[in-house]
Design a protein around this motif. Structure first.
Motif, PDB file in Angstrom:
ATOM      1  N   SER A  38      31.034  27.936  39.271  1.00 44.79           N
ATOM      2  CA  SER A  38      30.561  29.139  38.575  1.00 44.79           C
ATOM      3  C   SER A  38      31.644  29.771  37.715  1.00 44.79           C
ATOM      4  N   GLY A  39      32.916  29.492  38.042  1.00 47.89           N
ATOM      5  CA  GLY A  39      34.026  30.095  37.305  1.00 47.89           C
ATOM      6  C   GLY A  39      34.492  31.413  37.871  1.00 47.89           C
ATOM      7  N   TRP A  40      33.814  31.929  38.902  1.00 46.31           N
ATOM      8  CA  TRP A  40      34.226  33.165  39.562  1.00 46.31           C
ATOM      9  C   TRP A  40      34.806  32.814  40.930  1.00 46.31           C
ATOM     10  N   LEU A  41      35.848  33.508  41.335  1.00 46.62           N
ATOM     11  CA  LEU A  41      36.534  33.141  42.571  1.00 46.62           C
ATOM     12  C   LEU A  41      35.739  33.490  43.828  1.00 46.62           C
ATOM     13  N   VAL A  42      34.980  34.586  43.790  1.00 49.13           N
ATOM     14  CA  VAL A  42      34.271  35.056  44.985  1.00 49.13           C
ATOM     15  C   VAL A  42      32.840  35.439  44.601  1.00 49.13           C
ATOM     16  N   GLU A  43      31.899  35.015  45.406  1.00 50.46           N
ATOM     17  CA  GLU A  43      30.481  35.402  45.287  1.00 50.46           C
ATOM     18  C   GLU A  43      29.849  35.059  43.932  1.00 50.46           C
ATOM     19  N   ASP A  44      30.449  34.140  43.203  1.00 48.99           N
ATOM     20  CA  ASP A  44      29.880  33.709  41.912  1.00 48.99           C
ATOM     21  C   ASP A  44      29.609  34.875  40.972  1.00 48.99           C
ATOM     22  N   ARG A  45      30.513  35.849  40.990  1.00 49.67           N
ATOM     23  CA  ARG A  45      30.404  37.020  40.109  1.00 49.67           C
ATOM     24  C   ARG A  45      31.779  37.636  39.949  1.00 49.67           C
ATOM     25  N   LEU A  46      31.905  38.552  39.005  1.00 54.15           N
ATOM     26  CA  LEU A  46      33.178  39.226  38.791  1.00 54.15           C
ATOM     27  C   LEU A  46      33.555  40.090  39.985  1.00 54.15           C
ATOM     28  N   THR A  47      34.780  39.922  40.460  1.00 55.77           N
ATOM     29  CA  THR A  47      35.330  40.786  41.507  1.00 55.77           C
ATOM     30  C   THR A  47      36.793  41.067  41.189  1.00 55.77           C
ATOM     31  N   LEU A  48      37.375  41.891  42.034  1.00 53.42           N
ATOM     32  CA  LEU A  48      38.812  42.162  41.928  1.00 53.42           C
ATOM     33  C   LEU A  48      39.624  40.875  41.994  1.00 53.42           C
ATOM     34  N   ALA A  49      39.129  39.883  42.715  1.00 54.76           N
ATOM     35  CA  ALA A  49      39.851  38.610  42.807  1.00 54.76           C
ATOM     36  C   ALA A  49      40.114  38.034  41.422  1.00 54.76           C
ATOM     37  N   ASP A  50      39.104  38.009  40.579  1.00 56.07           N
ATOM     38  CA  ASP A  50      39.257  37.457  39.233  1.00 56.07           C
ATOM     39  C   ASP A  50      40.224  38.297  38.400  1.00 56.07           C
ATOM     40  N   ILE A  51      40.109  39.606  38.507  1.00 52.30           N
ATOM     41  CA  ILE A  51      40.964  40.504  37.729  1.00 52.30           C
ATOM     42  C   ILE A  51      42.425  40.313  38.119  1.00 52.30           C
ATOM     43  N   ALA A  52      42.678  40.253  39.419  1.00 53.44           N
ATOM     44  CA  ALA A  52      44.060  40.147  39.901  1.00 53.44           C
ATOM     45  C   ALA A  52      44.695  38.813  39.536  1.00 53.44           C
ATOM     46  N   VAL A  53      43.925  37.735  39.624  1.00 50.99           N
ATOM     47  CA  VAL A  53      44.473  36.418  39.307  1.00 50.99           C
ATOM     48  C   VAL A  53      44.620  36.242  37.799  1.00 50.99           C
TER      49      VAL A  53
END
Length: 214
Positions: free
Chosen positions: A149-164
């Motif tokens: 999906s390209g998203w790190l967690v739950e197949d959606r935008l989260t803080l994980a994506d922002i931080a990485v």
């Protein structure tokens, strides 16, 4: 609310992007290294950026600031409520801060900050070692764990994506060859995240500032 620190810092940039995704308006006040600005020091007793002031409340550290902003405005949900997803999100934030950004700092500080802004030689051997030995396995890890999906967690935008994503703006400023032809999921992730409005406007300002400084 005021955030002290330059978006050139991946930690400051992370806070600014998180706030933008939450539609929280922040005023930014860039500071020089070692600033003794009294309001900044009241919010950040040890002089670390970012720091935040909201009226008479002050706090420093990007994770603490994000926790505060998230409590002020829970929606959209960028820190999942489901226990395993929440734990993974916090892990990826920690990874972004203490592994990925820490590696990047050795390169960005020694190749950019020290010579351009502190007017002294950086430790280029340390920067080269970080790029050669430390960075490749970190990039391989991200490529491995990124879902389709390209998203790190739950197949959606989260803080994980922002931080990485945040440290990769500094890698772009450095012009690093990240071997993205061998890491297609990571390549797509970087492009997707850094083109988001929450990141893009800050990165454009940083690029212009670095060009002037050069």
């Amino acid at each position: 609310m005021i955030v002290y620190g330059s978006s050139m810092s991946p930690f400051v940039r992370k806070v600014l992007a998180f706030a933008a995704e939450k539609d929280i308006e922040l005023e930014t006040r860039p500071l020089g290294l070692g600033s003794d600005d009294p309001e900044f020091r009241q919010a950040s007793p040890f002089g670390k950026i970012p720091a935040l002031r909201d009226g008479d409340f002050g706090i420093s550290d990007s994770t603490a600031i994000i926790a505060y902003l998230d409590a002020l405005k829970p929606e959209p949900e960028l820190i999942p409520a489901e226990p395993k997803a929440r734990a993974r999100t916090i892990w990826y934030e920690e990874f972004g801060d203490t592994i990925l950004a820490a590696c990047g700092t050795k390169m960005f500080f020694n190749r950019v900050v020290a010579p351009r802004f502190l007017k002294r030689d950086g430790d280029l051997a340390a920067a080269d070692k970080a790029e050669r030995d430390e960075l490749p396995p970190i990039l391989d890890y991200i490529e491995k764990v990124l879902p389709e999906s390209g998203w790190l967690v739950e197949d959606r935008l989260t803080l994980a994506d922002i931080a990485v994503a945040s440290p990769f703006a500094n890698f772009r400023h450095l012009g690093l060859d990240l071997g993205l032809e061998r890491r297609p999921k990571l390549a797509a992730f970087i492009d997707r995240m850094l083109e988001r409005p929450s990141f893009k406007s800050w990165i454009e300002r940083e690029t212009a500032f670095l060009a002037r400084a050069a």
